[in-house]
Design an enzyme around this catalytic site. Sequence first.
Site, PDB file in Angstrom:
ATOM      1  N   GLU A 357       0.805  -1.219   0.000  1.00 25.92           N
ATOM      2  CA  GLU A 357       0.000   0.000   0.000  1.00 25.92           C
ATOM      3  C   GLU A 357       0.838   1.269   0.000  1.00 25.92           C
ATOM      4  OE1 GLU A 357      -2.464  -3.366   1.425  1.00 25.92           O
ATOM      5  OE2 GLU A 357      -0.530  -2.568   2.108  1.00 25.92           O
ATOM      6  N   HIS A 406     -14.794  -1.671   1.783  1.00 22.69           N
ATOM      7  CA  HIS A 406     -14.967  -2.568   2.933  1.00 22.69           C
ATOM      8  C   HIS A 406     -14.835  -1.800   4.251  1.00 22.69           C
ATOM      9  CE1 HIS A 406     -14.496  -5.306  -0.353  1.00 22.69           C
ATOM     10  NE2 HIS A 406     -14.712  -6.370   0.416  1.00 22.69           N
TER      11      HIS A 406
END
Length: 616
Positions: A357, A406
């Site tokens: 990330e 999410h």
Amino acid sequence: MNTAELTELAQQLRVDSVRASAAAGSGHPTSSMSAADLMAVLLARHLRYDFERPAHPGNDRFVLSKGHATPLLYSAYKAVGAIDDGELLTFRKVGSRLEGHPTPRRVPWVETASGSLGQGLPIGVGIALAGKRLERTGYRVWVLCGDSELAEGSVWEAAEHAAYEHLDNLTAIVDVNRLGQRGPTRHGHDLDAYARRFQAFGWHTVEVDGHDVDAVDRAYGEAESTTGQPTVVLARTLKGKGVESVQDREGLHGKPLPDADEAIAELGGPRDVRVRVHEPPATRMLHAVRAGQFELPRWEKGGDDVATRDAYGKALAALGTGRGDVVALDGEVSDSTRAEFFAKEHPERFFECYIAEQQMVAAAVGLATRGWVPYASTFAAFLTRAHDFVRMASVSGVGVNLVGSHAGVAIGQDGPSQMGLEDLAMMRAVHGSTVLYPCDANQTARLVAAMAGLDGIRYLRTSRGAGPVIYGPDEEFPVGGCKVLRAGDRDRLTVVAAGVTVHEALAAADALDREGIQVRVIDLYSVKPVDRETLRRAAEDTGCLLTVEDHHEEGGIGDAVIDAFLDGRPTPRLVRLAVRMMPGSASPDEQLHAAGIDAMSIAAAGRLLVEEAVVR
């Protein structure tokens, strides 16, 4: 320049680094002195750059990853004539554009803000990706790193990504001067230790004496001739090179030299060498179409339930059709974030960053510095890993779109490790950020398109589960606004929600209405900036506010609403419902109920709030 002239240029860079730091009374001259020869050779022999046209498409790009060595960078700008000696000596002073660590907001030749170590190479990878896969103009990316920052995991995320993408237009130069801030680095002057690591990731490595200008010249030439893989030049240097009292000595990091005049004399005194950097080749970049014909996906109001993550993916694909400058990145979860819809329609503009990330956000920043409009997506929870890159992107003034899917306990059985419950607070705290949280498909599509035209860091929060379509496809959603979904003259309470809790709030309002309690419902899809006027009007009309969010209570929707009343006016009665426990595994409905943010919990809190208001 010949060998003697290169050596003189390097000495000038050292002298000017000492002078600038002495004038400021602070800075990092010794870190600058170690890399002076590396910079001199780059400027005089290899860099292709037009300082009068920093946006020239053929310019090489230079990133100072060891951002504390700004005295060296600014001394180089003086040597090429971009700044004069007077400006050099304003280093670190109020009002000067020559800040302690460089930022592109003030200096046009700086690619990205640095100083938070371990970020320059990852961002350089993003710039190199733009050059190799999108622009194809032949420029080279040079990144000057310090050896200390090679302890950062983000460097190795970048190393693997660069090798995987065969970025032979990228050269990392590592100033291995042995000393960090508090003492020796982990590997000291062991160049082979660093070489083994880079080789393991697939890089071509060159080990060199960093104070031998001819050897450095040959190393750079070898990097330029290497194809199919990135190159790292590992240069053995001495911190404080050239001044006996500080050379290779501990305890001098981040301090001006004890006796600057004596050091300058030892270095041979001030010079006024001017270097003519090679001009970039004449080239033309095929500019991406920034506005074209496209239609956002449309869903019928009251039709089938749709997940906002699905709407995001379809809207992004449509946006990519209309705007050739839009690119997408994902962290190996594109089938979940739905970025795969973009990848299938525009594979040449999709970048798979795998589960890295930090590198994903860094690559997005690098692409943005080249004028592309990146959308980077992963689970909201995992963006926390990259927060420092988000923070530094804000310092750079770079525009990046981040999408976290999410989010919240509503994801259900996966449990707390997958639940983004801190993301709104994290993104709201970033300077100049925009934070958006849609509740239905049409709203999501409109906001995805709107993000492309905003400045700074833009964050969109999407949900896993499908939800009702409550807005028509032609509804407008201005950033900074909100939607009043229910309102009446006898409203006794305002419920403010966003995302999944909007639907819970509407169900609670229906239940309370049957009991004779009329409730106003506000969809706060723009969490930052927030619609202060609508919130203040609701507080005046109803006297009570109830916020409900699928997020921890700190820093989210509740705090965004409170901020609307911090101008000195009386604050309304306010209750905040949020996730205050550590969730486990359960169905989405069970999760919302356990957290106290479902319709039943909202209705119960609303009854209590209204009753207390009547009693008082």
